[in-house]
Design an enzyme around this catalytic site. Structure first.
Site, PDB file in Angstrom:
ATOM      1  N   ASP A 116      -1.365  31.341  36.848  1.00 14.39           N
ATOM      2  CA  ASP A 116       0.061  31.016  36.798  1.00 14.39           C
ATOM      3  C   ASP A 116       0.600  30.738  35.388  1.00 14.39           C
ATOM      4  OD1 ASP A 116       2.439  30.801  38.204  1.00 14.39           O
ATOM      5  OD2 ASP A 116       2.285  28.640  38.370  1.00 14.39           O
ATOM      6  N   CYS A 173      13.287  39.163  59.129  1.00 14.83           N
ATOM      7  CA  CYS A 173      14.215  38.449  60.010  1.00 14.83           C
ATOM      8  C   CYS A 173      15.437  37.906  59.255  1.00 14.83           C
ATOM      9  CB  CYS A 173      13.495  37.304  60.709  1.00 14.83           C
ATOM     10  SG  CYS A 173      12.981  35.973  59.591  1.00 14.83           S
ATOM     11  N   CYS A 176      15.229  33.457  55.675  1.00  9.21           N
ATOM     12  CA  CYS A 176      15.168  32.872  54.332  1.00  9.21           C
ATOM     13  C   CYS A 176      16.454  33.145  53.557  1.00  9.21           C
ATOM     14  CB  CYS A 176      13.957  33.411  53.561  1.00  9.21           C
ATOM     15  SG  CYS A 176      13.899  35.216  53.397  1.00  9.21           S
ATOM     16  N   CYS A 180      18.789  29.978  52.337  1.00 12.87           N
ATOM     17  CA  CYS A 180      18.670  29.663  50.902  1.00 12.87           C
ATOM     18  C   CYS A 180      19.849  28.831  50.412  1.00 12.87           C
ATOM     19  CB  CYS A 180      18.582  30.955  50.083  1.00 12.87           C
ATOM     20  SG  CYS A 180      18.530  30.676  48.305  1.00 12.87           S
ATOM     21  N   CYS A 195      18.662  29.281  42.316  1.00 15.00           N
ATOM     22  CA  CYS A 195      17.551  28.794  43.136  1.00 15.00           C
ATOM     23  C   CYS A 195      17.353  27.301  42.877  1.00 15.00           C
ATOM     24  CB  CYS A 195      16.274  29.558  42.775  1.00 15.00           C
ATOM     25  SG  CYS A 195      14.764  28.893  43.499  1.00 15.00           S
ATOM     26  N   CYS A 223      11.732  23.392  45.796  1.00  8.29           N
ATOM     27  CA  CYS A 223      12.468  23.635  47.033  1.00  8.29           C
ATOM     28  C   CYS A 223      11.577  24.428  47.973  1.00  8.29           C
ATOM     29  CB  CYS A 223      13.753  24.409  46.756  1.00  8.29           C
ATOM     30  SG  CYS A 223      14.734  24.735  48.246  1.00  8.29           S
ATOM     31  N   CYS A 226      13.178  28.109  51.969  1.00  9.02           N
ATOM     32  CA  CYS A 226      12.941  29.496  52.395  1.00  9.02           C
ATOM     33  C   CYS A 226      11.555  29.672  53.010  1.00  9.02           C
ATOM     34  CB  CYS A 226      13.126  30.462  51.226  1.00  9.02           C
ATOM     35  SG  CYS A 226      11.900  30.311  49.911  1.00  9.02           S
ATOM     36  N   CYS A 230      10.474  30.373  57.427  1.00  8.22           N
ATOM     37  CA  CYS A 230       9.798  31.677  57.537  1.00  8.22           C
ATOM     38  C   CYS A 230       8.855  31.726  58.739  1.00  8.22           C
ATOM     39  CB  CYS A 230       9.013  31.950  56.255  1.00  8.22           C
ATOM     40  SG  CYS A 230       8.093  33.508  56.293  1.00  8.22           S
TER      41      CYS A 230
END
Length: 291
Positions: A116, A173, A176, A180, A195, A223, A226, A230
């Site tokens: 990361d 679907c 999300c 959001c 975001c 956050c 989303c 799911c």
């Protein structure tokens, strides 16, 4: 590598999900990864994301998933990925042990660990390694562990047979997109600048609109909205990783005022939210209370 049983090594080390991505990456990778307006937390230079390491020329990429889902009990004001020990520290330790095992099998082999903080395209490599697929929420989704996974990669001069991407995709679907807080999904590109997760980490003055987005939920860092809506995250198992099982979902913001920066680092330096410092957390709490 016929003499190296990577499956057995990972099993011994409790690395529960791994795959091999081809290296170098496919020729069309530049086109796939290109963004006209990339998030500042992502390397803007696509070429940099393809390099991985300049220390040696890799032949394989071992991509590992580390699930971190734990059911919430009680209040939370932190994104789920920050509840336990900083995943960068945890993953690096696991991958270091794996490279040590591999090194014993081939003392001439070279390795570089990525988690990361490097520009490496971790989600795309996890996709190539057959570990999952992209969701409309811009998250990487594992069929078994959902989107509550972090990715670690070992680039190596050892040569392993690459896996192939899964023939599976997000069910589409759109939950999300609808849920959001900043309506940053469902566009040609991810609109990172609305975001909430990004805004809770953004330095400097915020606009009224940005503050309104932050104030929509109690989280002072990150956050999860989303991911929470799911369907791919329904009934996923609790993480089997011990370091991620002991969690602290809530941080007392009032306490931070009395801590010096040094004291803050000493107490929270092993948590993934600490890198931005205490002032950002206090600012976000003030916004939430004010609104």
């Amino acid at each position: 590598m016929k003499d190296i049983n990577l499956q057995e090594f990972c099993k011994e080390l409790h690395i529960y999900e791994f795959g091999i991505a081809p290296w170098p990456l496919p020729e069309n990778t530049k086109t796939i990864l290109y963004e006209s307006n990339p998030c500042p937390f992502t390397a803007a230079d696509v070429e940099e994301r393809l390099l991985g390491t300049t220390e040696f020329t890799p032949k394989s990429a071992i991509v590992c998933l580390f699930p971190y889902y734990v059911e919430r009990r009680g209040p939370s004001n932190l994104s789920r990925y920050t509840w336990a020990t900083d995943y960068h520290l945890v993953i690096n330790e696991y991958l270091k042990k794996l490279t040590e095992k591999l090194q014993k099998m081939d003392t001439s082999a070279q390795f570089s660990i990525h988690c990361d903080t490097s520009p490496l395209a971790d989600r795309y490599m996890a996709y190539l390694a057959g570990l999952g697929f992209y969701g409309k929420n811009n998250c990487f989704i594992s069929p078994k562990w959902g989107s509550y996974v972090v990715i670690g990669t070992i680039l190596t001069t050892l040569e392993f047979e690459p896996n192939t991407p899964l023939d599976q995709s997000c069910m589409g679907c759109n939950r999300c997109i609808t849920a959001c807080l900043g309506q940053c999904l469902g566009h040609d590109e991810f609109k990172y600048d609305t975001c909430k997760s990004y805004l809770t980490q953004k330095k400097g003055e915020l606009t009224v609109e940005e503050e309104d987005i932050i104030a929509k939920t109690p989280l002072v860092f990150g956050c999860d909205v989303c991911q929470e809506v799911c369907p791919h995250n329904k009934d996923i198992p609790t993480t089997p990783i011990p370091e991620f099982q002991s969690v602290e979902p809530y941080i007392n913001i009032d306490e931070l005022d009395s801590l010096t920066n040094k004291e803050f680092k000493a107490k929270y330096g092993n948590r993934a939210f600490s890198w931005r410092g205490k002032k950002i957390l206090i600012r976000n709490q003030n916004i939430i209370e004010r609104k």
